[in-house]
Design a protein around this motif. Sequence first.
Motif, mmCIF file in Angstrom:
data_model
loop_
_atom_site.group_PDB
_atom_site.id
_atom_site.type_symbol
_atom_site.label_atom_id
_atom_site.label_comp_id
_atom_site.label_asym_id
_atom_site.label_seq_id
_atom_site.Cartn_x
_atom_site.Cartn_y
_atom_site.Cartn_z
ATOM 1 N N TRP A 117 22.811 -25.503 6.043
ATOM 2 C CA TRP A 117 21.664 -24.728 5.535
ATOM 3 C C TRP A 117 22.165 -23.501 4.785
ATOM 4 C CZ3 TRP A 117 18.411 -24.604 10.692
ATOM 5 C CH2 TRP A 117 18.034 -25.928 10.999
ATOM 6 N N VAL B 11 11.909 -28.249 4.361
ATOM 7 C CA VAL B 11 11.444 -27.092 3.591
ATOM 8 C C VAL B 11 12.558 -26.595 2.665
ATOM 9 C CG1 VAL B 11 10.662 -24.702 3.759
ATOM 10 C CG2 VAL B 11 9.808 -26.402 5.370
ATOM 11 N N ASN C 72 15.140 -28.216 1.519
ATOM 12 C CA ASN C 72 15.412 -29.201 0.474
ATOM 13 C C ASN C 72 14.385 -29.096 -0.658
ATOM 14 O OD1 ASN C 72 16.363 -31.393 -0.940
ATOM 15 N ND2 ASN C 72 15.314 -32.888 0.357
ATOM 16 N N LEU D 189 12.587 -26.459 -1.377
ATOM 17 C CA LEU D 189 12.806 -25.186 -2.056
ATOM 18 C C LEU D 189 13.979 -25.284 -3.027
ATOM 19 C CD1 LEU D 189 12.392 -22.326 0.554
ATOM 20 C CD2 LEU D 189 11.083 -22.729 -1.511
ATOM 21 N N ASP D 190 15.071 -25.933 -2.580
ATOM 22 C CA ASP D 190 16.243 -26.065 -3.451
ATOM 23 C C ASP D 190 15.873 -26.836 -4.720
ATOM 24 O OD1 ASP D 190 17.677 -24.657 -1.662
ATOM 25 O OD2 ASP D 190 18.657 -26.386 -0.725
ATOM 26 N N GLN D 191 15.033 -27.848 -4.540
ATOM 27 C CA GLN D 191 14.608 -28.602 -5.722
ATOM 28 C C GLN D 191 13.732 -27.742 -6.632
ATOM 29 O OE1 GLN D 191 13.240 -32.632 -5.290
ATOM 30 N NE2 GLN D 191 14.097 -32.732 -3.222
ATOM 31 N N LEU D 192 12.829 -26.986 -6.009
ATOM 32 C CA LEU D 192 11.946 -26.125 -6.803
ATOM 33 C C LEU D 192 12.757 -25.132 -7.637
ATOM 34 C CD1 LEU D 192 9.181 -24.785 -7.499
ATOM 35 C CD2 LEU D 192 9.478 -23.406 -5.438
ATOM 36 N N ASP E 273 9.146 -16.207 -1.445
ATOM 37 C CA ASP E 273 10.231 -17.137 -1.755
ATOM 38 C C ASP E 273 9.705 -18.568 -1.844
ATOM 39 O OD1 ASP E 273 12.164 -15.252 -1.986
ATOM 40 O OD2 ASP E 273 12.864 -15.423 0.081
ATOM 41 N N LEU E 274 8.512 -18.796 -1.295
ATOM 42 C CA LEU E 274 7.892 -20.118 -1.422
ATOM 43 C C LEU E 274 6.968 -20.167 -2.629
ATOM 44 C CD1 LEU E 274 6.912 -20.733 2.333
ATOM 45 C CD2 LEU E 274 9.082 -21.149 1.207
ATOM 46 N N PRO F 99 7.784 -18.589 -5.931
ATOM 47 C CA PRO F 99 8.531 -17.778 -6.888
ATOM 48 C C PRO F 99 7.748 -17.571 -8.176
ATOM 49 C CG PRO F 99 9.478 -19.987 -6.724
ATOM 50 C CD PRO F 99 8.448 -19.861 -5.645
ATOM 51 N N TYR G 63 15.532 -13.689 -1.731
ATOM 52 C CA TYR G 63 16.202 -14.944 -2.037
ATOM 53 C C TYR G 63 15.846 -15.445 -3.424
ATOM 54 C CZ TYR G 63 17.908 -19.672 -1.636
ATOM 55 O OH TYR G 63 18.570 -20.832 -1.866
ATOM 56 N N GLY H 8 22.002 -19.513 -7.831
ATOM 57 C CA GLY H 8 21.254 -20.506 -7.076
ATOM 58 C C GLY H 8 21.886 -21.888 -7.079
ATOM 59 N N TYR I 87 23.030 -23.812 -4.025
ATOM 60 C CA TYR I 87 22.132 -24.594 -3.188
ATOM 61 C C TYR I 87 21.372 -25.616 -4.012
ATOM 62 C CZ TYR I 87 23.388 -21.283 0.356
ATOM 63 O OH TYR I 87 24.106 -20.524 1.242
ATOM 64 N N GLN I 88 22.109 -26.191 -4.960
ATOM 65 C CA GLN I 88 21.532 -27.215 -5.801
ATOM 66 C C GLN I 88 21.007 -28.367 -4.945
ATOM 67 O OE1 GLN I 88 20.517 -27.389 -9.102
ATOM 68 N NE2 GLN I 88 22.573 -26.745 -9.547
ATOM 69 N N GLY I 89 19.788 -28.782 -5.184
ATOM 70 C CA GLY I 89 19.317 -29.981 -4.503
ATOM 71 C C GLY I 89 20.074 -31.174 -5.062
ATOM 72 N N SER I 90 20.157 -32.264 -4.317
ATOM 73 C CA SER I 90 20.899 -33.406 -4.832
ATOM 74 C C SER I 90 20.140 -33.986 -6.019
ATOM 75 C CB SER I 90 21.058 -34.459 -3.745
ATOM 76 O OG SER I 90 19.798 -34.788 -3.231
ATOM 77 N N PHE J 288 20.377 -32.942 -9.071
ATOM 78 C CA PHE J 288 20.279 -31.996 -10.174
ATOM 79 C C PHE J 288 21.640 -31.432 -10.466
ATOM 80 C CE2 PHE J 288 15.950 -31.955 -8.711
ATOM 81 C CZ PHE J 288 15.256 -31.966 -9.892
#
Lengths: 115, 319
Positions: free
Chosen positions: A27, A67, A69, A71-74, B35-36, B38, B86, B95, B98-101, B103
């Motif tokens: 995390w 959550v 995951n 957020l990281d995508q957003l 942060d939710l 932005p 954040y 950022g 913390y790249q989502g997979s 991307f």
Amino acid sequence: MITIETVIRTVGGVRERELRAWIEEGWVRPERQRGVLIFREIDVARVRLIHDLRRDLAIGDEALPVVLNLLDQLYAVRRRLRAVNDAIASQPSSVRRTLRVALRPPRPRAPRKKK
Amino acid sequence: MASRNPYEVLGVKPDAEDEEIRAAYRKLAKKFHPDLNPGSKQAEAKFKELGTAYDIVGDKDKRGRFDRGEIDASGTEKPQNPYGAYRHYADADAGERYQGSGFRGAQNMSPEDLDDLFSFFGGAGRGGGQGGEGGARQFRMRGEDRHYLLNIDFLDAINGAQKRLDLPGGKSLDVRIPAGLRDGQILRLTGQGGEGLGGGPPGDALIEVHVAPHSLFRREGDDIHMDLPVTLGEAVLGGRVAVPTADGSVTMTIPANANSGRTLRLKGKGVPKPGLAGERGDQYVTLRVMLPDQPDADLTAFLKDWAPSHQYDPRSKLR
């Protein structure tokens, strides 16, 4: 250089054992230099966010990775959108104008006002 | 800014149970946590208002004080977060950590990525009937943030100072130390980081400031503590003595019969409170009774007479 002690000191209410578990889960992803954890500012901010999510928003440890995951995508999308935005901003004004027209949302068909 | 009634902000009755208040706060915080959300100024303002409200009525002690009218709805502002929110990092290049997979980074975007992006958003890709490829793609990129360490003296942190930070490569940065700076605090010099690319803005310099300890003063929050040696005579008879403070020397009155270990307060001689012009913490002075450096014949003679007939037990509490 931000160490785990500094993180614990700046983010009140998080115990070191807890934070190490979050790192274990992936995390939070600090760097490791010769066995020592080195945090960057984004990591500290993320620790605070996770702390907020768990304590203030009562998001459980089962739901938390979901959550994070999302957020990281957003944020990934927002960063890419920013890059696209910047690219558009550096185009000549004729291109920008074309794009502005192309990006205009379809107008809702509002009932016409009487003149 | 006038603050709304915290019960109203949380949408609960003033006689609501603690659990009910917590539930109301959680429900609203989930919706408005910035942060939710932005980029939403509205969510940010709303969340701040919620935080202030919950800070008061979510705390038994403060809620009581608010209900009794001892504190108003603005309560106390939460301390500034030294590392920022954040979303500010996650929106920037930092950022990517913390790249989502699925991307890849926004920087170094290749034409394929761009196609990928257009298809992702459901639009037409490159050359989709629009007359083929356009001119060279220029990306603007903000310069990277640079991190530095700066060591300063205790008194410079209390009173504020102007420091010069020499950088590798011969450049230097002028750093204004704000009065009341805390050890480990990070100062941001906007635009003093790495240069931007393609006309992008430069990054910031982030300076982590470390404060050296002082030989006399110890800092606790906004207060300063120190030990003050006094003579036997000053302790017994009282008197006026000069006391060093971060702000220069002041005269303090020692009451008669002031014992070793007694702590006196110098109001407003502590650390300036950041953001509150003119407000300072206090200085606490703990007395230490000192005998003369050399044995004093008169004092010895006097005590030989005095002591046997004036017994007292300072160690009674040790038993």
